[in-house]
Design an enzyme around this catalytic site. Sequence first.
Site, PDB file in Angstrom:
ATOM      1  CB  SER A 164      -0.784  -0.088   1.176  1.00 20.13           C
ATOM      2  OG  SER A 164      -1.880   0.880   1.014  1.00 20.13           O
ATOM      3  CD  GLU A 228      -5.396  -3.642  -4.538  1.00 20.00           C
ATOM      4  OE1 GLU A 228      -5.132  -2.655  -3.892  1.00 20.00           O
ATOM      5  OE2 GLU A 228      -4.676  -4.310  -4.989  1.00 20.00           O
ATOM      6  CG  HIS A 276      -5.608  -2.280  -0.450  1.00 19.61           C
ATOM      7  ND1 HIS A 276      -4.554  -2.027  -1.642  1.00 19.61           N
ATOM      8  CD2 HIS A 276      -5.130  -1.566   0.581  1.00 19.61           C
ATOM      9  CE1 HIS A 276      -3.763  -1.125  -1.005  1.00 19.61           C
ATOM     10  NE2 HIS A 276      -4.105  -0.722   0.267  1.00 19.61           N
TER      11      HIS A 276
END
Length: 295
Positions: A164, A228, A276
């Site tokens: 991330s 995502e 994610h």
Amino acid sequence: MPLFTDQAFPPDWQSAPLSRSLSFEINSAYTGQRYRILLGLPHQAPDSAGYPVLWALDGQASLPIMEFARPKPVTAKESPQWRARVGEQAALLIVAIAYASGEPIDVHARAQDYTPQIAGAGDAFSPRHGGAAAFLSFLTQELRPLVAQHFTMDARRHTLFGFSYGGLFTLHTLSTAPQHFQRYWAASPSLWFGDHHTLSQLPLRLDQLKSQFSQADWQVMITVGAQEQDPPFDAAAALQQKLAERRMVDSAERFAQTLNEAGIATEYQCLPAHDHYDMLMHGARRVVDFASRAC
């Protein structure tokens, strides 16, 4: 403690909850933050080049997943075949960087450390951002020399793993200061940050990158989950709009494609039915082998 040495570690390096792991805390003069460092100790002595080292961001979250993948030392109970197999596995040192707060994902601390300097505001989740350069200095000028006092490191096999915002930091470091690591694994990199700043700056840095990458054995992996950008049909409308604006899949693919077109070999994976947080588990499990590969 490692089974292959009786070396003494500093008194403030304490046993961590995971097997064969140590923990200590350190204040950084560069970032002003306090870190909890978790060391996943190797299962055997290194070869003549030293240990390959895996530098894992969000260490409180990533190291427990890596625990399943890192090799374990053998005991007298194991068969000769198993002992031979373990003996062939690289003795990897994991340096997992977490925060003294103890949070697996420390929203504000990581927002400061993992994002580049940009004009304007950062992320709605945190008002802090822009400390990537200082954090890289902490990693390479404070933490690495400290750990190197106790472990011989293979200069050809330093791997940076991030998820991330950590994936954003990984690719930002790759594109601005690639000399510090030879292997990069960016899981679900948040390339949307700062109006896709890191992605838009990449073409301007390709000449420097190509000169660096021609001198060493570099390996790059970029991963992203298909959900995502294309969430399940029943996802809330607000989520669908946010993901469409962030273009996680398109941006990750474009970053990898730009590197490959420049002659910098880059692996790219878009995993179906993964969101994610799935990509943190996917990457932390597999980066152990990635970091351990022979040159």
